[in-house]
Write a protein that holds these residues in place. Structure first.
Motif, mmCIF file in Angstrom:
data_model
loop_
_atom_site.group_PDB
_atom_site.id
_atom_site.type_symbol
_atom_site.label_atom_id
_atom_site.label_comp_id
_atom_site.label_asym_id
_atom_site.label_seq_id
_atom_site.Cartn_x
_atom_site.Cartn_y
_atom_site.Cartn_z
ATOM 1 N N VAL A 4 44.462 31.574 42.030
ATOM 2 C CA VAL A 4 43.836 32.162 40.850
ATOM 3 C C VAL A 4 44.380 31.589 39.545
ATOM 4 O O VAL A 4 44.085 32.111 38.469
ATOM 5 C CB VAL A 4 44.003 33.702 40.843
ATOM 6 C CG1 VAL A 4 43.404 34.304 42.089
ATOM 7 C CG2 VAL A 4 45.477 34.076 40.718
ATOM 8 N N LEU A 7 42.216 31.152 36.513
ATOM 9 C CA LEU A 7 41.737 32.333 35.809
ATOM 10 C C LEU A 7 42.417 32.493 34.456
ATOM 11 O O LEU A 7 41.908 33.204 33.584
ATOM 12 C CB LEU A 7 41.989 33.594 36.638
ATOM 13 C CG LEU A 7 41.004 33.937 37.754
ATOM 14 C CD1 LEU A 7 41.476 35.184 38.470
ATOM 15 C CD2 LEU A 7 39.606 34.141 37.209
ATOM 16 N N LEU A 27 35.268 38.524 36.631
ATOM 17 C CA LEU A 27 35.343 38.452 38.089
ATOM 18 C C LEU A 27 33.957 38.338 38.709
ATOM 19 O O LEU A 27 33.770 37.629 39.707
ATOM 20 C CB LEU A 27 36.080 39.675 38.633
ATOM 21 C CG LEU A 27 37.552 39.792 38.234
ATOM 22 C CD1 LEU A 27 38.161 41.060 38.822
ATOM 23 C CD2 LEU A 27 38.341 38.567 38.677
ATOM 24 N N ILE A 47 45.880 38.177 40.179
ATOM 25 C CA ILE A 47 44.786 38.238 39.205
ATOM 26 C C ILE A 47 45.246 38.894 37.911
ATOM 27 O O ILE A 47 44.936 38.410 36.807
ATOM 28 C CB ILE A 47 43.563 38.959 39.803
ATOM 29 C CG1 ILE A 47 42.980 38.124 40.934
ATOM 30 C CG2 ILE A 47 42.511 39.210 38.724
ATOM 31 C CD1 ILE A 47 41.851 38.789 41.689
#
Length: 235
Positions: A4, A7, A27, A47
């Motif tokens: 992730v 992100l 998301l 996350i």
């Protein structure tokens, strides 16, 4: 489990007043893009660290996406990207047939008005983007253009609630396409039909556009449902 780290670039989308809704938007887009494929477990720690948010905010975003049927919470295991069932896929198409058909039918007789004209321009832009993607053999871009085409169809109704409903339905549908992993097979054959539908709308032939769309969805449902059922049976 997905990496992730990328992100972190989405932090800018959250702004200083990040909310669960904004996190859910990020998301949702990532799930729709296939960044988190169906069946992937979503790590809270990874996350929330990547996005720079609290655990409570992330859990609320998870709850929002669970209600949209994009995620599923499994007791003592965590949160996963949902795997759509064959029965779910049939229901998705029933909703599409009802909503997209009603959106075209709501146009009535031309002239349609500024909002509908803007939606038709968006549909045309999606068709052009799909044609260009096919020429460049950019099949994921073709898939995205096709989704935008159908979002534009629903926008003809001028209903924010219908738009929100279809956003969720099409996001679910993309979960199916990510399992199939062959966007060319399931999108390229419909490029010509997309063009026919938008040309009918531009000409003010709403009934013809609705008829073309109904045949389109019936054929798409048959093709995709059969292939998906086989894919799920094969594991």
């Amino acid at each position: 489990m997905a990496d992730v780290s990328s992100l972190e670039t989405d932090r800018l989308l959250l702004g200083r007043t990040s909310t669960a809704e904004r996190v859910a938007d990020v998301l949702r887009d990532r799930v729709a893009e296939g960044f988190f494929p169906p069946g992937t477990r979503l790590s809270e720690d990874s996350i929330k660290g990547a996005l720079g948010i609290s655990r409570n905010t992330l859990r609320e975003a998870f709850r929002l996406l669970t209600r949209e049927r994009l995620l599923v919470h499994e007791l003592n295991r965590g949160v996963f990207v949902r795997v759509v069932t064959v029965e779910d896929l049939g229901d998705i198409y029933r909703v599409r047939e009802l909503v997209e058909g009603a959106a075209v039918r709501s146009l009535g007789e031309p002239p349609y008005g500024a909002e509908a004209d803007e939606a038709i321009r968006a549909i045309e832009a999606a068709v052009v983007a799909g044609e260009e993607a096919a020429q460049g053999r950019a099949w994921q871009n073709l898939a995205t253009a096709n989704i935008r085409f159908h979002q534009g169809i629903v926008a003809l109704a001028g209903s924010p609630r219908m738009n929100d409903l279809m956003r969720g339905v099409l996001a679910e549908l993309r979960l199916v396409f990510h399992v199939m992993a062959d966007p060319r097979r399931f999108h390229a054959p419909y490029l010509t039909r997309n063009r026919q539908i938008v040309e009918a709308l531009q000409a003010g032939h709403g009934a013809a556009a609705e008829s073309l769309l109904a045949d389109y969805l019936a054929d798409s449902r048959s093709q995709l449902s059969g292939a998906y059922a086989q894919q799920m049976a094969d594991g």
